[in-house]
Design an enzyme around this catalytic site. Structure first.
Site, short mmCIF file in Angstrom:
data_model
loop_
_atom_site.label_atom_id
_atom_site.label_comp_id
_atom_site.label_asym_id
_atom_site.label_seq_id
_atom_site.Cartn_x
_atom_site.Cartn_y
_atom_site.Cartn_z
N GLU A 128 -1.37 0.74 0.09
CA GLU A 128 -0.27 1.00 1.02
C GLU A 128 -0.71 0.77 2.46
O GLU A 128 0.06 0.32 3.30
CB GLU A 128 0.25 2.43 0.85
CG GLU A 128 1.01 2.68 -0.43
CD GLU A 128 2.33 1.90 -0.50
OE1 GLU A 128 2.31 0.66 -0.39
OE2 GLU A 128 3.37 2.53 -0.69
N THR A 180 8.76 -3.75 7.82
CA THR A 180 8.33 -2.35 7.85
C THR A 180 7.90 -1.96 9.26
O THR A 180 8.17 -0.84 9.72
CB THR A 180 7.18 -2.11 6.84
OG1 THR A 180 7.60 -2.65 5.59
CG2 THR A 180 6.86 -0.66 6.66
P1 ADP Z 1 8.03 -2.44 -0.37
O1 ADP Z 1 8.66 -1.22 0.24
O2 ADP Z 1 9.02 -3.19 -1.18
O3 ADP Z 1 6.76 -2.14 -1.07
P2 ADP Z 1 6.42 -3.23 1.81
O4 ADP Z 1 6.87 -3.84 3.10
O5 ADP Z 1 5.86 -1.86 1.83
O6 ADP Z 1 7.65 -3.37 0.81
O7 ADP Z 1 5.28 -4.16 1.14
C1 ADP Z 1 5.41 -5.50 1.00
C2 ADP Z 1 4.36 -6.23 1.83
O8 ADP Z 1 3.07 -6.17 1.19
C3 ADP Z 1 4.70 -7.70 1.96
O9 ADP Z 1 4.33 -8.12 3.25
C4 ADP Z 1 3.82 -8.36 0.91
O10 ADP Z 1 3.49 -9.70 1.25
C5 ADP Z 1 2.56 -7.49 0.93
N1 ADP Z 1 1.87 -7.50 -0.37
C6 ADP Z 1 0.58 -7.88 -0.60
N2 ADP Z 1 0.26 -7.73 -1.90
C7 ADP Z 1 1.36 -7.27 -2.54
C8 ADP Z 1 1.64 -6.92 -3.88
N3 ADP Z 1 0.74 -7.05 -4.87
N4 ADP Z 1 2.88 -6.47 -4.15
C9 ADP Z 1 3.81 -6.34 -3.18
N5 ADP Z 1 3.61 -6.65 -1.90
C10 ADP Z 1 2.38 -7.11 -1.56
#
Ligand code: ADP
Length: 308
Positions: A128, A180
């Site tokens: 995270e 975010t």
């Molecule tokens: P969500 O709330 O849907 O998790 P976030 O903004 O917290 O969305 O996370 C998504 C971000 O993390 C994107 O920028 C994405 O490219 C990055 N990311 C890297 N690895 C992963 C992964 N395995 N799964 C999802 N997002 C990823």
């Protein structure tokens, strides 16, 4: 060779009034992951979806989590992980948390359940941090534990699983991008005491409502006077969706995580389907593509099956 197949559920963080401290797990959608141990002390990532997420472990949430586990266990072996994403990254329903929690739980099982639940949450929070810049557990904890989680504190970690009655959850994901970082930046550093009083009344009401199975109390407590008035500005159609869904019988709801998904809780499936109709009608009229889910609370969290 030992292999772990993991189903990691989507999650709704914040639950309207509980910014950063409440979350629940959904029965749908789920990411699917396969993990195996390898001899080389490296992390290999194979993506089996269309999202083109990085395969360098330092840039992928699952990779970062597995690297932190390798470091902790002395780099004696490595992991290969295949990821099939069904939770779209950036949707606000815990895509990053599913990868992080799935990786931590899967790796723990490959290592003969070497870690406690709190340790799994700690490892997963490294993911995270990569995705959003801060460690938070309001998606991770419900993803791992299932049900509703209260994160009373993350330093030191104090997670409480909150009993909840059967609830139906309708989610709409308007296909727009809410970064975010923008969703964090729009928030104010300071809040008024009168707002804080309202907010903690609602959090206490919501948790009590869950535990007692008091649907009216749950509905009354799904109110956010601090975050939603600002963040909803980033989501077209938000006010209309919320008003229409409540008129259709939803107990209440709001922004899922930092958006753009919006969720609503309902007492029964028919109402949840009526709520979905309202969401579809609003976004069709505004002309924004969307995806909806009508699901229930996932009570078990990450499911993992070990095979040889
Ligand atoms: P969500 O709330 O849907 O998790 P976030 O903004 O917290 O969305 O996370 C998504 C971000 O993390 C994107 O920028 C994405 O490219 C990055 N990311 C890297 N690895 C992963 C992964 N395995 N799964 C999802 N997002 C990823």
């Amino acid at each position: 060779m030992k292999k772990v197949t993991v189903h990691a559920p989507g999650t709704v963080a914040n639950l309207v009034c509980g910014f950063d401290i409440l979350g629940l797990a959904l029965n749908e959608p789920n990411d699917i992951m396969e993990l195996t141990l390898i001899d080389e002390p490296v992390v290999r990532i194979i993506n089996r979806d269309q999202y083109n997420l990085p395969t360098e472990p330092e840039k992928n949430v699952a990779g970062v989590v597995l690297l932190s586990i390798l470091e902790k266990t002395g780099n004696k072996f490595g992991f290969e992980v295949t990821i099939e994403k069904h939770i779209k990254p950036g949707s606000g329903i815990g895509s990053s948390a599913a990868s992080a929690a799935g990786a931590a739980v899967g790796a723990g099982l490959l290592l003969d359940s070497a870690f406690s639940t709190d340790e799994l949450v700690q490892f997963a929070m490294n993911g995270e941090k990569l995705a959003s810049g801060v460690k938070h557990a309001d998606n991770i904890a419900p993803c791992i534990l299932g049900g509703v989680s209260l994160i009373r504190c993350i330093h030191p970690l104090d997670i409480v699983r909150v009993d909840a009655p059967d609830l139906h959850v309708t989610v709409v994901h308007p296909q727009i991008e809410v970064r975010t970082s923008d969703a964090r930046q729009i928030l104010r550093e300071k809040i008024y005491l009168k707002d804080a009083i309202k907010q903690w009344g609602n959090i206490a009401g919501l948790v009590t409502g869950f535990i007692k199975g008091d649907y009216d109390l749950i509905g009354r407590s799904l109110e956010d006077v601090i975050i939603e008035p600002l963040r909803s500005l980033l989501i077209p159609g938000f006010d209309e969706v919320k008003k229409g869904c409540k008129e259709a019988g939803a107990l209440g709801g709001g922004i899922s995580g930092s958006g753009p998904s919006v969720f609503m809780l309902s007492k029964d499936r028919n109402t949840a389907l009526e709520v979905e109709k309202v969401m579809k009608e609003v976004y069709t009229r505004i002309g924004i593509e969307f995806h909806t889910y009508v699901t229930t609370i996932n009570k078990e969290g990450v499911k993992a099956v070990v095979s040889q």
